[in-house]
Scaffold this active site. Sequence first.
Site, PDB file in Angstrom:
ATOM      1  N   GLU A   1      15.988  38.445  55.694  1.00  0.00           N
ATOM      2  CA  GLU A   1      15.200  38.892  56.851  1.00  0.00           C
ATOM      3  C   GLU A   1      13.839  39.451  56.430  1.00  0.00           C
ATOM      4  OE1 GLU A   1      16.282  37.822  59.438  1.00  0.00           O
ATOM      5  OE2 GLU A   1      18.474  37.896  59.444  1.00  0.00           O
TER       6      GLU A   1
ATOM      7  N   HIS B   1      17.517  47.307  59.410  1.00  0.00           N
ATOM      8  CA  HIS B   1      18.282  46.376  60.243  1.00  0.00           C
ATOM      9  C   HIS B   1      19.766  46.592  59.986  1.00  0.00           C
ATOM     10  CE1 HIS B   1      19.884  42.787  62.050  1.00  0.00           C
ATOM     11  NE2 HIS B   1      20.264  42.302  60.885  1.00  0.00           N
TER      12      HIS B   1
ATOM     13  N   HIS C   1      24.113  46.164  61.889  1.00  0.00           N
ATOM     14  CA  HIS C   1      25.007  45.491  62.830  1.00  0.00           C
ATOM     15  C   HIS C   1      25.965  46.488  63.482  1.00  0.00           C
ATOM     16  CE1 HIS C   1      24.675  41.645  60.045  1.00  0.00           C
ATOM     17  NE2 HIS C   1      23.537  41.927  60.667  1.00  0.00           N
TER      18      HIS C   1
ATOM     19  N   GLU D   1      20.788  62.723  75.547  1.00  0.00           N
ATOM     20  CA  GLU D   1      19.937  62.652  74.349  1.00  0.00           C
ATOM     21  C   GLU D   1      19.058  61.407  74.331  1.00  0.00           C
ATOM     22  OE1 GLU D   1      20.476  65.912  73.152  1.00  0.00           O
ATOM     23  OE2 GLU D   1      19.941  64.843  71.320  1.00  0.00           O
TER      24      GLU D   1
ATOM     25  N   HIS E   1      23.867  40.096  67.544  1.00  0.00           N
ATOM     26  CA  HIS E   1      23.664  40.194  66.093  1.00  0.00           C
ATOM     27  C   HIS E   1      23.546  41.657  65.633  1.00  0.00           C
ATOM     28  CE1 HIS E   1      21.582  38.589  62.240  1.00  0.00           C
ATOM     29  NE2 HIS E   1      21.790  39.890  62.097  1.00  0.00           N
TER      30      HIS E   1
HETATM   31  O1  2HA Z   1      21.447  40.474  55.392  1.00  0.00           O
HETATM   32  O2  2HA Z   1      22.015  41.173  58.256  1.00  0.00           O
HETATM   33  O3  2HA Z   1      20.601  39.330  59.447  1.00  0.00           O
HETATM   34  C1  2HA Z   1      22.352  39.976  56.280  1.00  0.00           C
HETATM   35  C2  2HA Z   1      21.852  40.135  57.656  1.00  0.00           C
HETATM   36  C3  2HA Z   1      21.158  39.002  58.230  1.00  0.00           C
HETATM   37 ZN    ZN Z   2      21.770  40.961  60.385  1.00  0.00          ZN
END
Ligand code: 2HA
Ligand code: ZN
Length: 274
Positions: free
Chosen positions: A120, A143, A145, A173, A214
């Site tokens: 990414e 980033h 998940h 909050e 995602h």
């Molecule tokens: O690195 O999160 O979006 C793995 C991820 C891809």
């Molecule tokens: Zn990811």
Amino acid sequence: MFKNKKEILNAPFVQDMCRATANMYRQGWDERNGGNISYMLDEKDVAEYLDVTKVIREIPTGFDAKALAGKYFIVTGTGKYFKNVEIDPENNLGIVRISADGSKAELLWGYSDGGKFTSEFPAHMMSHIQRLAVDPNHRIVMHSHPTYTIAMNAVCPIDEKDFTHKLWQSNTEAIVVFPDGVGVLPCMVCGTNEIGEATAEKMKNFRLVVWSNHGIYGTGKDMDEAFGLIETVEKTAQIYMLALGHTLNVIPDETLKALADRFSVHPLDGVLSV
Ligand code: 2HA
Ligand code: ZN
């Protein structure tokens, strides 16, 4: 000549990366190799630890990163697991400098098994360019998940004002921590320049961007800001999902407006009806 360099593993920016990735893993947000972080560094801080004239190898950026020429980043590696970063930072992290023409990343430390930066990287670098244009103190792109954020995103329309409103309505909050709201992108193929460009476009207005089905991007001037933003969205999404189908009380718009006034923040326009 460079004998007196300090030990890189003790550098605050390496320790910050180790702590953040370990925390994110323990939150359950970053399974397997999920998630990535990039942190823009000052040359003088890097130079305390590394000979910045010594490039180990060059890695193509895969896009035009000229706007970041000469900038330094510590970045998680592609395919690497967040749970392993603190055990072996030199293999799981890398420090790179963007080349003068923006086509290469010059590796100064890390990715010791021959690896490279996260898939990414385009989304990260394009987001840095955009956030720096809005806020010169910006440093971090994170980033992740997080489970409930992705679940909430699955049961809500792809509509950032609606998504932001639902979050604000669920936890007092939320409007205080992210009055600027959460950008939402539809499901796209990850790891591409296209998703990078779409993310960066959202970063003009948002510090937080959801990638449908995602995960999420959070940004900030330091690790605490980026982590705290994602943490607050995720906690709020958890509340939303636990109450979903049983909800009797949401925070009225009048109270959200009063909260914004009380904490002197300006809520994203077009969300509240008052
Ligand atoms: O690195 O999160 O979006 C793995 C991820 C891809
Ligand atoms: Zn990811």
